[in-house]
Design a protein around this motif. Structure first.
Motif, PDB file in Angstrom:
ATOM      1  N   PRO A  45       0.819  -1.222   0.000  1.00 54.91           N
ATOM      2  CA  PRO A  45       0.000   0.000   0.000  1.00 54.91           C
ATOM      3  C   PRO A  45       0.849   1.266   0.000  1.00 54.91           C
ATOM      4  N   ASP A  46       0.263   2.338  -0.477  1.00 52.87           N
ATOM      5  CA  ASP A  46       0.981   3.606  -0.574  1.00 52.87           C
ATOM      6  C   ASP A  46       1.402   4.137   0.787  1.00 52.87           C
ATOM      7  N   ASP A  47       0.633   3.804   1.831  1.00 51.89           N
ATOM      8  CA  ASP A  47       0.959   4.319   3.161  1.00 51.89           C
ATOM      9  C   ASP A  47       1.777   3.338   3.989  1.00 51.89           C
ATOM     10  N   ALA A  48       2.407   2.366   3.338  1.00 52.76           N
ATOM     11  CA  ALA A  48       3.120   1.311   4.065  1.00 52.76           C
ATOM     12  C   ALA A  48       4.167   1.855   5.027  1.00 52.76           C
ATOM     13  N   PHE A  49       4.857   2.920   4.624  1.00 52.23           N
ATOM     14  CA  PHE A  49       5.991   3.384   5.415  1.00 52.23           C
ATOM     15  C   PHE A  49       5.585   4.334   6.536  1.00 52.23           C
ATOM     16  N   THR A  50       4.323   4.679   6.579  1.00 57.86           N
ATOM     17  CA  THR A  50       3.800   5.396   7.741  1.00 57.86           C
ATOM     18  C   THR A  50       2.924   4.487   8.598  1.00 57.86           C
ATOM     19  N   ARG A  51       2.313   3.483   7.977  1.00 56.94           N
ATOM     20  CA  ARG A  51       1.458   2.558   8.725  1.00 56.94           C
ATOM     21  C   ARG A  51       2.280   1.643   9.623  1.00 56.94           C
ATOM     22  N   TRP A  52       3.466   1.224   9.127  1.00 61.13           N
ATOM     23  CA  TRP A  52       4.301   0.281   9.871  1.00 61.13           C
ATOM     24  C   TRP A  52       5.697   0.852  10.083  1.00 61.13           C
ATOM     25  N   ARG A  53       6.236   0.592  11.263  1.00 59.79           N
ATOM     26  CA  ARG A  53       7.562   1.137  11.563  1.00 59.79           C
ATOM     27  C   ARG A  53       8.687   0.260  11.033  1.00 59.79           C
ATOM     28  N   GLY A  54       8.383  -0.978  10.655  1.00 58.00           N
ATOM     29  CA  GLY A  54       9.403  -1.877  10.135  1.00 58.00           C
ATOM     30  C   GLY A  54       8.772  -3.132   9.583  1.00 58.00           C
ATOM     31  N   PHE A  55       9.576  -3.897   8.844  1.00 59.26           N
ATOM     32  CA  PHE A  55       9.104  -5.040   8.084  1.00 59.26           C
ATOM     33  C   PHE A  55       9.979  -6.264   8.371  1.00 59.26           C
ATOM     34  N   VAL A  56       9.336  -7.445   8.427  1.00 58.76           N
ATOM     35  CA  VAL A  56      10.073  -8.709   8.397  1.00 58.76           C
ATOM     36  C   VAL A  56       9.528  -9.499   7.210  1.00 58.76           C
ATOM     37  N   VAL A  57      10.428  -9.948   6.351  1.00 55.99           N
ATOM     38  CA  VAL A  57      10.042 -10.577   5.093  1.00 55.99           C
ATOM     39  C   VAL A  57      10.314 -12.070   5.165  1.00 55.99           C
ATOM     40  N   GLY A  58       9.287 -12.860   4.906  1.00 56.16           N
ATOM     41  CA  GLY A  58       9.425 -14.310   4.950  1.00 56.16           C
ATOM     42  C   GLY A  58      10.009 -14.880   3.674  1.00 56.16           C
ATOM     43  N   GLY A  59      10.061 -16.202   3.606  1.00 55.98           N
ATOM     44  CA  GLY A  59      10.612 -16.894   2.449  1.00 55.98           C
ATOM     45  C   GLY A  59       9.579 -17.128   1.367  1.00 55.98           C
ATOM     46  N   SER A  60      10.031 -17.760   0.278  1.00 53.45           N
ATOM     47  CA  SER A  60       9.147 -17.975  -0.868  1.00 53.45           C
ATOM     48  C   SER A  60       9.729 -19.046  -1.774  1.00 53.45           C
ATOM     49  N   PRO A  61       8.877 -19.784  -2.494  1.00 55.09           N
ATOM     50  CA  PRO A  61       9.390 -20.707  -3.505  1.00 55.09           C
ATOM     51  C   PRO A  61       9.848 -19.993  -4.779  1.00 55.09           C
ATOM     52  N   PHE A  62       9.580 -18.682  -4.900  1.00 51.32           N
ATOM     53  CA  PHE A  62      10.087 -17.929  -6.040  1.00 51.32           C
ATOM     54  C   PHE A  62      11.594 -17.765  -5.935  1.00 51.32           C
ATOM     55  N   ASN A  63      12.227 -17.476  -7.057  1.00 47.43           N
ATOM     56  CA  ASN A  63      13.663 -17.208  -7.083  1.00 47.43           C
ATOM     57  C   ASN A  63      13.916 -15.926  -7.862  1.00 47.43           C
ATOM     58  N   VAL A  64      14.783 -15.090  -7.332  1.00 45.11           N
ATOM     59  CA  VAL A  64      15.161 -13.858  -8.020  1.00 45.11           C
ATOM     60  C   VAL A  64      15.770 -14.166  -9.384  1.00 45.11           C
ATOM     61  N   THR A  65      16.510 -15.273  -9.465  1.00 41.55           N
ATOM     62  CA  THR A  65      17.224 -15.619 -10.690  1.00 41.55           C
ATOM     63  C   THR A  65      16.353 -16.339 -11.716  1.00 41.55           C
ATOM     64  N   ASP A  66      15.067 -16.531 -11.427  1.00 37.43           N
ATOM     65  CA  ASP A  66      14.177 -17.078 -12.455  1.00 37.43           C
ATOM     66  C   ASP A  66      14.241 -16.178 -13.693  1.00 37.43           C
ATOM     67  N   PRO A  67      14.295 -16.737 -14.889  1.00 43.35           N
ATOM     68  CA  PRO A  67      14.271 -15.888 -16.091  1.00 43.35           C
ATOM     69  C   PRO A  67      13.049 -14.972 -16.081  1.00 43.35           C
ATOM     70  N   GLU A  68      13.248 -13.734 -16.475  1.00 47.16           N
ATOM     71  CA  GLU A  68      12.148 -12.777 -16.454  1.00 47.16           C
ATOM     72  C   GLU A  68      10.965 -13.261 -17.284  1.00 47.16           C
ATOM     73  N   SER A  69      11.262 -13.987 -18.341  1.00 48.86           N
ATOM     74  CA  SER A  69      10.185 -14.461 -19.224  1.00 48.86           C
ATOM     75  C   SER A  69       9.287 -15.481 -18.554  1.00 48.86           C
ATOM     76  N   THR A  70       9.765 -16.123 -17.487  1.00 47.72           N
ATOM     77  CA  THR A  70       8.981 -17.140 -16.797  1.00 47.72           C
ATOM     78  C   THR A  70       8.264 -16.598 -15.564  1.00 47.72           C
ATOM     79  N   LYS A  71       8.557 -15.378 -15.167  1.00 49.26           N
ATOM     80  CA  LYS A  71       7.954 -14.832 -13.952  1.00 49.26           C
ATOM     81  C   LYS A  71       6.500 -14.440 -14.205  1.00 49.26           C
ATOM     82  N   THR A  72       5.660 -14.781 -13.259  1.00 51.10           N
ATOM     83  CA  THR A  72       4.248 -14.428 -13.346  1.00 51.10           C
ATOM     84  C   THR A  72       4.041 -12.975 -12.934  1.00 51.10           C
TER      85      THR A  72
END
Length: 241
Positions: A45-72
């Protein structure tokens, strides 16, 4: 004081719900102190950085190195949200702890390198603090060598320029780093108990992280591991920010 927020980037809702509970329990926070945002199903959301003072990001089966053409479209959207968080935290405008998949987003965003050259098997691994890690506000009180849980197909081969390497090991040399004073990233999972991790393994049993026939043997190694140190990072993050 505004709450922290858990950022979900897992399509599997059961695994995501369990991951949130693992973070909340490890950080010793009440539900109103650690809220949730699901980037799989909604944009940051646009107000994310005022709504929350900090973030913890979980894991995912996605990979940054997936070819861009295959990313959904979903993957592209959530990567864009995490990129915004990384940029704002690197500028000192918010605080974030990226884990697993998230370290790849932070590394790419800030100019480091992410490759498939440093995968790690599912299960416990030994992580060693660097000299800088021993002096770090979040990592400094940990044992100099400790056991953590991993399961990933890619890793950072080089942290971003200016980042402080906090932890390493032989298989994946960039295990944790800090950028500035408010962005932290770990390759390993700091949040799960052994039971939570084996339950997550069951969800991803056929996703190529390990041979499905080895499930019981890996679970036994996980259940035998001492996992007291990684959760201390999360408690320190919650206290610091």
């Amino acid at each position: 004081m505004s709450p922290l927020v858990y950022v979900c980037v897992r399509p599997q809702q059961g695994a995501a719900e369990a991951e949130y509970e693992s973070f909340r329990s490890a950080m010793r926070l009440e539900p109103d102190e650690l809220e949730r945002i699901d980037l799989v199903r909604e944009s940051l959301p646009d107000d994310a950085f005022t709504r929350w003072r900090g973030f913890v990001v979980g894991g995912s089966p996605f990979n940054v190195t997936d070819p861009e053409s295959t990313k959904t479209d979903v993957q592209r959207r959530l990567e864009a949200g995490l990129t915004r968080i990384a940029e704002r935290a690197a500028d000192g405008e918010t605080a974030v702890l990226f884990t697993c998949f998230g370290i790849g987003i932070a590394t790419r965003t800030l100019g480091g390198e992410v490759t498939r050259a440093h995968p790690e098997d599912t299960g416990p691994t030994t992580v060693a603090l660097t000299d800088e890690g021993r002096a770090d506000p979040l990592f400094g009180s940990l044992a100099h060598r400790f056991t953590a849980l991993t399961a990933h197909k890619e890793g950072s081969s080089k942290p971003p320029a200016g980042a402080v390497l906090l932890a390493t090991n032989e298989d994946c040399p960039v295990q944790a780093y800090r950028m500035g004073d408010r962005l932290y990233a770990t390759q390993f999972h700091p949040e799960p108990t052994a039971q939570a991790f084996t339950e997550r393994m069951a969800v991803y049993r056929d996703d190529g992280y390990f041979d499905a026939g080895d499930f019981d043997a890996i679970a036994a190694r996980v259940n035998a591991a001492s996992l007291s140190e990684p959760t201390r990072i999360l408690r320190a993050f919650a206290a610091a920010f």
